[in-house]
Design a protein around this motif. Structure first.
Motif, PDB file in Angstrom:
ATOM      1  N   PRO A 309      32.129  43.097  25.619  1.00 18.59           N
ATOM      2  CA  PRO A 309      32.647  41.849  25.043  1.00 18.59           C
ATOM      3  C   PRO A 309      32.193  41.567  23.609  1.00 18.59           C
ATOM      4  CG  PRO A 309      31.969  41.509  27.319  1.00 18.59           C
ATOM      5  CD  PRO A 309      31.495  42.878  26.940  1.00 18.59           C
ATOM      6  N   ILE A 350      29.785  35.067  25.872  1.00 24.36           N
ATOM      7  CA  ILE A 350      29.732  36.426  25.339  1.00 24.36           C
ATOM      8  C   ILE A 350      28.260  36.747  25.098  1.00 24.36           C
ATOM      9  CG2 ILE A 350      30.419  37.939  23.437  1.00 24.36           C
ATOM     10  CD1 ILE A 350      32.803  35.969  22.997  1.00 24.36           C
ATOM     11  N   GLU A 392      23.777  33.923  24.017  1.00 21.32           N
ATOM     12  CA  GLU A 392      25.199  34.123  24.282  1.00 21.32           C
ATOM     13  C   GLU A 392      26.016  33.108  23.497  1.00 21.32           C
ATOM     14  OE1 GLU A 392      25.823  33.681  28.492  1.00 21.32           O
ATOM     15  OE2 GLU A 392      25.910  31.500  28.375  1.00 21.32           O
ATOM     16  N   LEU A 397      37.738  33.220  25.453  1.00 25.88           N
ATOM     17  CA  LEU A 397      38.132  34.413  24.693  1.00 25.88           C
ATOM     18  C   LEU A 397      39.373  34.133  23.859  1.00 25.88           C
ATOM     19  CD1 LEU A 397      37.495  37.405  24.150  1.00 25.88           C
ATOM     20  CD2 LEU A 397      39.132  37.967  25.954  1.00 25.88           C
TER      21      LEU A 397
END
Length: 584
Positions: A309, A350, A392, A397
């Motif tokens: 990712p 992510i 993260e 997305l």
């Protein structure tokens, strides 16, 4: 394999796990208890798993979802989810990962209060089993910790009953500075118990109290839980946060040898009940460490490809694939009997730890800055030296790919589809988050309501509202679902997209990412070529060396590739799947 051979194998695992732990009962007694708990009896046949067998193929796609990602009035959300799957995903999705569907107190399910029941707000075991009849059910085994509101932890405080000795405690005087932490909260939770003040180990939050697997009762309890889930239809087990399972004060308390051996033991027991059940380890750690969870094809069947990712998002917002290409070239092929679990979006953000050593600090900083410009939030962790580092990025997305480092642009949907095409073609089993399938944007209202960054990518859709959007050809949701469904259907028909089919990275320019797949029988070849930039790109046909005796077709557009042409022109974010055979 005879029962006795299996017995000896289980006992060998236990000898390694508990080599340095004084036990109340003998290893022989524990071995017998584990096998009986799993339902393996001396007078019954024992299933024989075939070594290095692949229990998956190109048809396998896993959708990741919460039990209540789609709701419809007073209908039980798990019933609504089943309706959604049957209407919109029947021909594309064949496995469903329902994120923790148990009673919980925090972390959207990952602070489990009761492992043996279904959260009444979602439905019942009957609803879970109904989904499991039509789809491969992937379920979480939240094995590192449980809720501080569980009966077990209440019993720990009271000093009596099941759970009273289940939890790991530390001493504030110990040097815990090198313990690896995914959070910045204090590691130890001061707790008043019947036996005085204790300091309970909390890797994640003070509502998530860590188990002490040095106590065999904890292991036995989880084997009992696994057996229950198998009986309810589970075909895939996701071992949540398993890297932190075993703790030894004075170490970093992550990826310890005993942790790996516990996973091997769990696999041994499961595969002798049903060889087709697979284990996926959720280990959000640097890439090299993550790979160790394959063992020698005797540990996890599959591992989360956590580096994909951040590397893929970085590729598409910079228009440069050099880091993604270097990483892919460094990845060993998964041997038969193991597979990568590829995903580019999930209920979490992510992750950036898996990018450490792959992207430099400057690249990570630019990626973080770009995502913040696109409305993303950042979650932090404490480094080994006590500094805060980005852990993260919290963003959907779809919104993460709304533009490049230069800012938002008109290519959002094309860039988003390009990302999924790259993932769908790669070696491994694809996992697609429901909110990617639906083209969901950032949910700022939920973040405000919960105060949790991760809520940004955990929208709860009203089914009727969603239906109207999915049925409207002008909505982003319809466009995304239509195009992703088409790609998935194409992928599922191609033998060269088997999770273990050969993969070779192509050496094209830094704005074109390419790799070659070949089916296990070597009859089908597919060249997967993606323009990862916002400008048109040209590649020479000679760079991909199409065999002149074959007829080549782009599976995405259905256009024949004329070998008489000297080059191919790719629009921004266009993807080609050039194959010598078309099985759709």
């Amino acid at each position: 394999m005879t029962w006795q051979v299996l017995h000896d194998k289980v006992k060998h695992h236990l000898e390694y796990i508990y080599a340095d732990v004084p036990l109340e009962h003998s290893l022989e007694s524990l071995t017998m208890s584990l096998m009986e708990t799993m339902g393996i009896k001396p007078d019954e046949d024992v299933s024989l798993p075939q070594s290095h067998s692949n229990y998956w193929d190109e048809d396998d796609i896993i959708m990741i979802t919460y039990g209540d990602s789609v709701i419809d009035g007073d209908e039980r959300p798990l019933v609504t989810l089943n309706r959604f799957l049957n209407r919109y995903s029947k021909n594309t999705i064949n496995n469903v990962h329902i994120l923790p569907f148990f009673p919980y107190s925090s972390d959207d399910g990952f602070s489990v209060i009761d492992y043996s029941s279904v959260n009444e707000a979602l439905g019942s075991w009957d609803d879970i089993e109904a989904i499991a009849k039509d789809y491969g059910l992937m379920t979480d085994l939240v094995i590192n910790h449980c809720s501080a509101r569980s009966v077990w932890f209440d019993n720990f405080i009271k000093g009596e009953g099941p759970g009273s000795d289940f939890f790991f405690t530390g001493d504030p005087a110990d040097d815990l500075s090198i313990v690896t932490r995914p959070r910045v909260s204090p590691l130890l939770r001061e707790t008043e118990t019947k036996d005085g003040t204790k300091h309970v180990w909390c890797t994640f939050s003070h509502d998530q109290v860590d188990f002490d697997f040095r106590n065999p009762k904890v292991l036995l309890t989880f084997i009992d839980i696994i057996r229950l889930y198998i009986d309810k239809g589970a075909k895939i087990f996701r071992l949540d946060a398993v890297a932190f399972l075993w703790k030894i004060v004075g170490t970093n308390c992550i990826n310890l040898p005993q942790t790996h051996e516990v996973i091997r033991l769990i696999r041994t027991l499961i595969e002798h009940v049903d060889p087709s059940i697979i284990i996926i380890t959720e280990t959000n750690i640097p890439n090299r460490e993550n790979l160790t969870y394959f063992g020698n094809a005797n540990e996890a069947h599959a591992i989360y490809n956590f580096s994909l990712p951040p590397l893929l998002v970085n590729t598409l917002v910079t228009g440069n694939c050099k880091y993604l290409k270097s990483w892919m070239m460094s990845m060993p092929p998964a041997q038969n009997g193991t597979a990568y679990f590829n995903f580019i979006a999930s209920h979490d953000g992510i992750g950036l730890r898996p990018a450490e050593g792959l992207l430099d600090d400057e690249e990570i900083s630019e990626l973080v800055h770009t995502m913040q410009n696109f409305g993303g939030k950042i979650s932090w962790r404490a480094s080994d030296h006590g500094q805060q580092k980005p852990y993260e990025i919290n963003i959907t997305l779809f919104d993460a790919l709304q533009g490049t480092t230069k800012g938002p642009d008109k290519w959002q949907i094309d860039r988003f589809i390009c990302a999924h095409a790259i993932m769908l073609g790669m070696e491994g089993i694809p996992g697609i988050y429901i909110h990617s399938l639906l083209g969901t944007s950032n949910d700022y209202e939920k973040v405000a309501n919960t105060g949790q960054n991760r809520s940004i990518n955990r929208r709860r859709w009203d089914f009727k509202e969603l239906e109207a959007l999915l049925d409207s050809p002008y909505s982003q949701h319809h466009k995304v679902l239509t195009r992703l469904s088409q790609l998935i259907r194409i992928r599922k028909a191609q033998p060269a997209f088997h999770p273990n089919a050969t993969q070779f990275t192509l050496q094209l320019n830094e704005s074109i990412f390419g790799y070659w797949r070949q089916s296990l029988d070597r009859k089908q070849s597919i060249f997967c070529i993606s323009n990862v930039s916002d400008e048109e790109q040209t590649i020479l046909l000679s760079d991909i060396n199409l065999i002149g005796t074959d007829n080549w077709i782009d599976l995405v557009t259905r256009q024949q590739i004329a070998l008489s042409d000297a080059f191919l022109q790719l629009k921004p974010y266009q993807v080609l799947w050039i194959s010598n055979q078309d099985f759709e």
